[in-house]
Design a protein around this motif. Sequence first.
Motif, PDB file in Angstrom:
ATOM      1  N   ASN A  17       0.806  -1.223   0.000  1.00  0.00           N
ATOM      2  CA  ASN A  17       0.000   0.000   0.000  1.00  0.00           C
ATOM      3  C   ASN A  17       0.844   1.279   0.000  1.00  0.00           C
ATOM      4  OD1 ASN A  17       1.021  -0.108   2.552  1.00  0.00           O
ATOM      5  ND2 ASN A  17      -0.942  -0.164   3.596  1.00  0.00           N
ATOM      6  N   THR A  18       2.000   1.205  -0.651  1.00  0.00           N
ATOM      7  CA  THR A  18       2.871   2.382  -0.712  1.00  0.00           C
ATOM      8  C   THR A  18       3.129   2.769  -2.167  1.00  0.00           C
ATOM      9  OG1 THR A  18       4.924   1.101  -0.768  1.00  0.00           O
ATOM     10  CG2 THR A  18       4.034   1.665   1.417  1.00  0.00           C
ATOM     11  N   GLN A  19       3.757   3.912  -2.354  1.00  0.00           N
ATOM     12  CA  GLN A  19       4.072   4.379  -3.703  1.00  0.00           C
ATOM     13  C   GLN A  19       5.109   3.467  -4.363  1.00  0.00           C
ATOM     14  OE1 GLN A  19       4.943   8.532  -3.790  1.00  0.00           O
ATOM     15  NE2 GLN A  19       4.516   8.687  -5.960  1.00  0.00           N
ATOM     16  N   GLU A  20       5.933   2.822  -3.566  1.00  0.00           N
ATOM     17  CA  GLU A  20       6.961   1.924  -4.106  1.00  0.00           C
ATOM     18  C   GLU A  20       6.424   0.518  -4.361  1.00  0.00           C
ATOM     19  OE1 GLU A  20       7.482   3.709  -1.142  1.00  0.00           O
ATOM     20  OE2 GLU A  20       8.371   5.333  -2.291  1.00  0.00           O
ATOM     21  N   ASP A  21       5.269   0.203  -3.803  1.00  0.00           N
ATOM     22  CA  ASP A  21       4.697  -1.142  -3.912  1.00  0.00           C
ATOM     23  C   ASP A  21       3.186  -1.026  -3.727  1.00  0.00           C
ATOM     24  OD1 ASP A  21       4.457  -3.900  -4.037  1.00  0.00           O
ATOM     25  OD2 ASP A  21       4.994  -4.205  -1.943  1.00  0.00           O
ATOM     26  N   CYS A  22       2.462  -0.892  -4.831  1.00  0.00           N
ATOM     27  CA  CYS A  22       1.041  -0.555  -4.784  1.00  0.00           C
ATOM     28  C   CYS A  22       0.185  -1.613  -5.479  1.00  0.00           C
ATOM     29  CB  CYS A  22       0.841   0.810  -5.443  1.00  0.00           C
ATOM     30  SG  CYS A  22      -0.837   1.418  -5.373  1.00  0.00           S
ATOM     31  N   TRP A  23      -0.631  -2.316  -4.688  1.00  0.00           N
ATOM     32  CA  TRP A  23      -1.558  -3.308  -5.232  1.00  0.00           C
ATOM     33  C   TRP A  23      -2.981  -2.863  -4.929  1.00  0.00           C
ATOM     34  CZ3 TRP A  23       0.159  -8.945  -3.686  1.00  0.00           C
ATOM     35  CH2 TRP A  23       1.440  -9.188  -4.160  1.00  0.00           C
ATOM     36  N   VAL A  24      -3.888  -3.171  -5.856  1.00  0.00           N
ATOM     37  CA  VAL A  24      -5.312  -2.965  -5.621  1.00  0.00           C
ATOM     38  C   VAL A  24      -6.048  -4.258  -5.955  1.00  0.00           C
ATOM     39  CG1 VAL A  24      -5.317  -0.473  -6.000  1.00  0.00           C
ATOM     40  CG2 VAL A  24      -5.690  -1.986  -7.924  1.00  0.00           C
ATOM     41  N   VAL A  25      -7.181  -4.450  -5.311  1.00  0.00           N
ATOM     42  CA  VAL A  25      -8.028  -5.619  -5.564  1.00  0.00           C
ATOM     43  C   VAL A  25      -9.334  -5.114  -6.152  1.00  0.00           C
ATOM     44  CG1 VAL A  25      -9.219  -7.574  -4.521  1.00  0.00           C
ATOM     45  CG2 VAL A  25      -6.976  -6.883  -3.644  1.00  0.00           C
ATOM     46  N   ILE A  26      -9.657  -5.625  -7.346  1.00  0.00           N
ATOM     47  CA  ILE A  26     -10.888  -5.233  -8.021  1.00  0.00           C
ATOM     48  C   ILE A  26     -11.532  -6.488  -8.593  1.00  0.00           C
ATOM     49  CG2 ILE A  26     -11.909  -3.870  -9.894  1.00  0.00           C
ATOM     50  CD1 ILE A  26      -9.479  -1.966  -9.578  1.00  0.00           C
ATOM     51  N   SER A  49      -4.892   5.737  -2.555  1.00  0.00           N
ATOM     52  CA  SER A  49      -5.986   5.649  -1.574  1.00  0.00           C
ATOM     53  C   SER A  49      -6.723   4.317  -1.684  1.00  0.00           C
ATOM     54  CB  SER A  49      -6.964   6.805  -1.747  1.00  0.00           C
ATOM     55  OG  SER A  49      -7.683   6.671  -2.954  1.00  0.00           O
ATOM     56  N   ALA A  50      -6.620   3.654  -2.830  1.00  0.00           N
ATOM     57  CA  ALA A  50      -7.256   2.355  -3.035  1.00  0.00           C
ATOM     58  C   ALA A  50      -6.298   1.193  -2.764  1.00  0.00           C
ATOM     59  CB  ALA A  50      -7.775   2.261  -4.463  1.00  0.00           C
ATOM     60  N   ALA A  51      -5.041   1.518  -2.494  1.00  0.00           N
ATOM     61  CA  ALA A  51      -4.005   0.490  -2.351  1.00  0.00           C
ATOM     62  C   ALA A  51      -4.239  -0.404  -1.141  1.00  0.00           C
ATOM     63  CB  ALA A  51      -2.634   1.147  -2.239  1.00  0.00           C
ATOM     64  N   GLY A  52      -3.998  -1.682  -1.352  1.00  0.00           N
ATOM     65  CA  GLY A  52      -4.045  -2.642  -0.268  1.00  0.00           C
ATOM     66  C   GLY A  52      -5.425  -3.008   0.217  1.00  0.00           C
ATOM     67  N   LYS A  53      -6.446  -2.652  -0.557  1.00  0.00           N
ATOM     68  CA  LYS A  53      -7.800  -3.008  -0.129  1.00  0.00           C
ATOM     69  C   LYS A  53      -8.670  -3.336  -1.343  1.00  0.00           C
ATOM     70  CE  LYS A  53      -9.320   1.798   0.138  1.00  0.00           C
ATOM     71  NZ  LYS A  53      -9.886   2.829   0.987  1.00  0.00           N
ATOM     72  N   ASN A  54      -9.837  -3.878  -1.075  1.00  0.00           N
ATOM     73  CA  ASN A  54     -10.769  -4.190  -2.141  1.00  0.00           C
ATOM     74  C   ASN A  54     -11.403  -2.881  -2.596  1.00  0.00           C
ATOM     75  OD1 ASN A  54     -12.822  -5.034  -3.822  1.00  0.00           O
ATOM     76  ND2 ASN A  54     -13.381  -6.765  -2.550  1.00  0.00           N
ATOM     77  N   SER A  55     -11.093  -2.475  -3.811  1.00  0.00           N
ATOM     78  CA  SER A  55     -11.541  -1.188  -4.332  1.00  0.00           C
ATOM     79  C   SER A  55     -12.534  -1.342  -5.473  1.00  0.00           C
ATOM     80  CB  SER A  55     -10.324  -0.393  -4.808  1.00  0.00           C
ATOM     81  OG  SER A  55      -9.408  -0.246  -3.763  1.00  0.00           O
ATOM     82  N   THR A  56     -13.246  -2.440  -5.492  1.00  0.00           N
ATOM     83  CA  THR A  56     -14.202  -2.705  -6.566  1.00  0.00           C
ATOM     84  C   THR A  56     -15.246  -1.603  -6.660  1.00  0.00           C
ATOM     85  OG1 THR A  56     -13.899  -5.077  -6.260  1.00  0.00           O
ATOM     86  CG2 THR A  56     -15.858  -4.384  -7.465  1.00  0.00           C
TER      87      THR A  56
END
Length: 133
Positions: A17-26, A49-56
């Motif tokens: 969940n950072t700028q260097e390592d950013c994943w989103v779940v959709i 702001s959507a990083a590291g969480k379910n952002s569907t």
Amino acid sequence: MPTITKLYSMKEASQHNTQEDCWVVIDGKVYDVTKYLDDHPGGDDVLLSAAGKNSTEEFEDAGHSKSARELMQDYCIGELDPTPAIPELEIVRKDQPSNLITKLSSKTLQYWAVPATIIGISVVTAILYSRKK
């Protein structure tokens, strides 16, 4: 030959969940959008702001185009593991007081100590005042 899809837990995805390592779940898929942060039309802060969480829901509410949905496939790294995480059970011995009893007794002491002290001081003050007369 079918491709093997890597499964990620939500706990694992939430650690990116950072700028260097950013994943989103959709929609149950996990996307590593780290390299896309600078190119995102809405700015990197939207993805962060959507990083590291379910952002569907946020993704659907933004009304992304068909080309945006196609572009997402380049960043897909796997799917969210559908298996629910099993919480660890706490083992309590019968000869040990349970945490619930300890918590209740501390709350009872906390809520009754102040009123009991006030009543005690009031009684002592009343007795001393009545002796003066």
